[in-house]
Scaffold this active site. Structure first.
Site, PDB file in Angstrom:
ATOM      1  N   HIS A 161       0.859  -1.197   0.000  1.00 33.30           N
ATOM      2  CA  HIS A 161       0.000   0.000   0.000  1.00 33.30           C
ATOM      3  C   HIS A 161       0.887   1.235   0.000  1.00 33.30           C
ATOM      4  CE1 HIS A 161      -3.818   2.206   1.401  1.00 33.30           C
ATOM      5  NE2 HIS A 161      -2.892   3.132   1.176  1.00 33.30           N
ATOM      6  N   HIS A 184       1.529   5.378  -1.732  1.00 37.53           N
ATOM      7  CA  HIS A 184       1.163   6.546  -2.550  1.00 37.53           C
ATOM      8  C   HIS A 184       2.431   7.106  -3.177  1.00 37.53           C
ATOM      9  CE1 HIS A 184      -2.952   6.734  -0.912  1.00 37.53           C
ATOM     10  NE2 HIS A 184      -2.371   6.252   0.177  1.00 37.53           N
ATOM     11  N   LYS A 197      -9.303  -0.361  -6.029  1.00 34.06           N
ATOM     12  CA  LYS A 197      -9.293   0.349  -4.749  1.00 34.06           C
ATOM     13  C   LYS A 197     -10.637   1.013  -4.468  1.00 34.06           C
ATOM     14  CE  LYS A 197      -7.866   2.345  -1.073  1.00 34.06           C
ATOM     15  NZ  LYS A 197      -6.739   2.478  -0.183  1.00 34.06           N
ATOM     16  N   HIS A 244     -10.495   1.065   1.761  1.00 36.98           N
ATOM     17  CA  HIS A 244     -10.277   2.078   2.787  1.00 36.98           C
ATOM     18  C   HIS A 244     -11.486   1.937   3.708  1.00 36.98           C
ATOM     19  CE1 HIS A 244      -8.752   6.025   4.330  1.00 36.98           C
ATOM     20  NE2 HIS A 244      -9.922   5.916   4.934  1.00 36.98           N
ATOM     21  N   HIS A 254      -4.688  -0.684   5.789  1.00 37.61           N
ATOM     22  CA  HIS A 254      -4.172   0.085   6.929  1.00 37.61           C
ATOM     23  C   HIS A 254      -5.087   0.003   8.162  1.00 37.61           C
ATOM     24  CE1 HIS A 254      -6.881   2.885   4.989  1.00 37.61           C
ATOM     25  NE2 HIS A 254      -5.990   3.317   4.131  1.00 37.61           N
ATOM     26  N   LEU A 299      -4.980   9.295   7.857  1.00 38.07           N
ATOM     27  CA  LEU A 299      -6.261   8.580   7.884  1.00 38.07           C
ATOM     28  C   LEU A 299      -6.047   7.129   7.488  1.00 38.07           C
ATOM     29  CD1 LEU A 299      -8.548  11.313   6.327  1.00 38.07           C
ATOM     30  CD2 LEU A 299      -8.603  10.457   8.681  1.00 38.07           C
ATOM     31  N   ASP A 344       1.501   2.651   3.514  1.00 38.48           N
ATOM     32  CA  ASP A 344       0.620   3.815   3.327  1.00 38.48           C
ATOM     33  C   ASP A 344       1.439   5.102   3.404  1.00 38.48           C
ATOM     34  OD1 ASP A 344      -1.677   5.231   2.783  1.00 38.48           O
ATOM     35  OD2 ASP A 344      -2.403   5.238   4.841  1.00 38.48           O
ATOM     36  N   HIS A 402       3.076  14.555   1.481  1.00 35.60           N
ATOM     37  CA  HIS A 402       2.456  15.858   1.221  1.00 35.60           C
ATOM     38  C   HIS A 402       3.517  16.909   1.484  1.00 35.60           C
ATOM     39  CE1 HIS A 402      -1.798  14.625   0.946  1.00 35.60           C
ATOM     40  NE2 HIS A 402      -1.507  13.726   1.874  1.00 35.60           N
ATOM     41  N   ALA A 461      -4.072  14.890   5.371  1.00 33.43           N
ATOM     42  CA  ALA A 461      -3.806  13.627   6.060  1.00 33.43           C
ATOM     43  C   ALA A 461      -2.746  12.838   5.314  1.00 33.43           C
ATOM     44  CB  ALA A 461      -5.089  12.807   6.135  1.00 33.43           C
TER      45      ALA A 461
HETATM   46  C1  NCD Z   1      -3.546   9.209   1.936  1.00 34.93           C
HETATM   47  C2  NCD Z   1      -3.073  10.227   0.920  1.00 34.93           C
HETATM   48  O1  NCD Z   1      -2.546  11.261   1.308  1.00 34.93           O
HETATM   49  O2  NCD Z   1      -3.184   9.969  -0.293  1.00 34.93           O
HETATM   50  N1  NCD Z   1      -3.562   9.798   3.246  1.00 34.93           N
HETATM   51  C3  NCD Z   1      -3.493   9.139   4.414  1.00 34.93           C
HETATM   52  O3  NCD Z   1      -3.646   9.778   5.462  1.00 34.93           O
HETATM   53  N2  NCD Z   1      -3.256   7.854   4.480  1.00 34.93           N
HETATM   54  C4  NCD Z   1      -4.876   8.693   1.536  1.00 34.93           C
HETATM   55  C5  NCD Z   1      -5.282   7.456   2.293  1.00 34.93           C
HETATM   56  O4  NCD Z   1      -4.742   6.385   2.105  1.00 34.93           O
HETATM   57  O5  NCD Z   1      -6.194   7.569   3.120  1.00 34.93           O
HETATM   58 ZN    ZN Z   2      -3.315   5.127   1.587  1.00 39.50          ZN
END
Ligand code: NCD
Ligand code: ZN
Length: 365
Positions: free
Chosen positions: A13, A15, A121, A158, A196, A241, A269, A273, A285
């Site tokens: 998992h 991003h 997803k 999610h 998660h 999150l 996860d 940012h 988040a």
């Molecule tokens: C994730 C994101 O920033 O893309 N943020 C997070 O808090 N985990 C989105 C997600 O997986 O909820």
């Molecule tokens: Zn995520």
């Protein structure tokens, strides 16, 4: 034990974002992990196999031209990352398609035969970053779930309700009763990854579910409880999150991760940012952990006297669940503390990584 060698892990998992942000973060993952399940919550979201193919190509291109992080940048922004030039990574992005109210069975069939889309997803509409196109009502996707069940295509959930009247800290538990149980009653053979997980309830639910139901666990939910968001003041870099929960939940997650059960496997996860987007009146988040994506888990497993269980959690059970071969090569970690940079160069800004300015006990060699 001060050195461990394990089969190269995968991140189930992740991003990776896009563009310059992708180039900035990808080397951290590619250096540690052989493969990663790449989240589709771009703007606009990756809703089709065709879009996933394009995104996959951009990731592969970025592997050839990662951002070279300066050894030293003006002011506070010091990066300890080594020069990336010349480094070659053999990393495989495993793509996902973003489920919407309008996803068709034909699209699922296309994804299934593509050979590179490995999962679908599910975001409840409005649950998290870039989830506005998410599903408004699971019943709108019945035909799609039917097809996924028949094709063996995993559904990555999610698992939070979004209803404003449900307490933030209860959203995962309510999701289990309201949505996950009914879904699995309807589609008992559907492959589901409860993503998660953050609660004792979710860990217990997954542990007692049949083998087509599994869960990923992040390093931050294993390392921290909700106090970490409020230690001495509000800590935006510990906001993600699903949100961090009470200590009893963290303990239950550690127990699940180190139990040796094949139902629990690694998913960082890691969600980068920009610092300016986190340290804001309405901060985003997500925590960034790819810079120590395996090392942080080693800390958790060592503290729980479960280092011998790390390899299967990180390198075997995810691949087994997805029906993919386990990796052949290995990585080694040594028990040697190193200091995480205060910030990392990130697409015209910086990001603040997990443990910024503090030490991590294990180091990859
Ligand atoms: C994730 C994101 O920033 O893309 N943020 C997070 O808090 N985990 C989105 C997600 O997986 O909820
Ligand atoms: Zn995520």
């Amino acid at each position: 034990m001060d050195k461990i060698t394990i089969t190269r892990p995968d991140d189930w998992h992740l991003h990776l974002r896009d563009g310059d942000a992708l180039k900035a973060v990808l080397p951290d993952t590619a250096r540690r992990f052989a493969r990663a399940i790449v989240m589709p919550n771009l703007r606009p979201p990756v809703t089709t196999t065709a879009l996933a193919a394009e995104y996959r190509q951009r990731i592969l291109d970025a592997l050839q031209k990662p951002t070279v992080r300066p050894e030293r940048v003006e002011g506070q922004h010091i990066s300890t990352a080594r020069q990336m030039q010349g480094e070659r990574f053999s990393f495989e992005p495993l793509m996902t398609v973003y489920l919407t109210d309008n996803t068709t069975v034909a699209e699922i069939e296309k994804a299934s035969t593509s050979g590179f889309v490995r999962a679908v997803k599910y975001y409840p509409a409005g649950a998290t970053t870039n989830s506005d196109s998410g599903v408004t009502d699971l019943n709108k996707c019945n035909q799609v779930f039917e097809a996924m069940q028949a094709l063996g295509m995993p559904l990555l959930m999610h698992g939070e309700v979004t209803d404003g009247d449900v307490d933030m800290f209860d959203r995962e538990c309510v999701f289990i009763d309201r949505h996950l149980k009914p879904l699995l009653e309807k589609y008992p053979a559907l492959k589901v990854v409860f993503e998660h997980i953050t609660t004792k309830d979710a860990a217990e639910f997954v542990a007692s579910a049949p083998s087509n139901v599994a869960a990923t666990i992040t390093p931050h939910h294993l390392l921290m409880n909700r106090n970490a968001m409020f230690s001495g003041g509000i800590r935006p870099h510990h906001y993600c999150l699903p949100i961090l929960k009470r200590e009893e939940h963290r303990i239950a997650l550690v127990k699940a991760a180190t139990s040796g059960s094949p139902k629990f496997f690694l998913g960082t996860d890691s969600a980068p940012h920009a610092k300016s987007a986190k340290e804001a009146s309405c901060g985003c988040a997500g925590m960034y952990s790819s810079h120590a994506g395996i090392e942080l888990y080693a800390e958790v497993f060592e503290a729980a006297n479960g280092l011998d269980k790390l390899e299967a959690f990180a390198s075997f059970y995810g691949a087994d669940f997805y029906g993919l071969p386990r990796n052949k090569d290995q990585i080694s970690l040594v028990k040697e503390a190193w200091t995480v940079p205060e910030s990392i160069i990130f697409a015209g800004d910086v990001l603040v990584p997990l443990r910024a300015g503090q030490t991590v006990a294990w180091k990859m060699v």
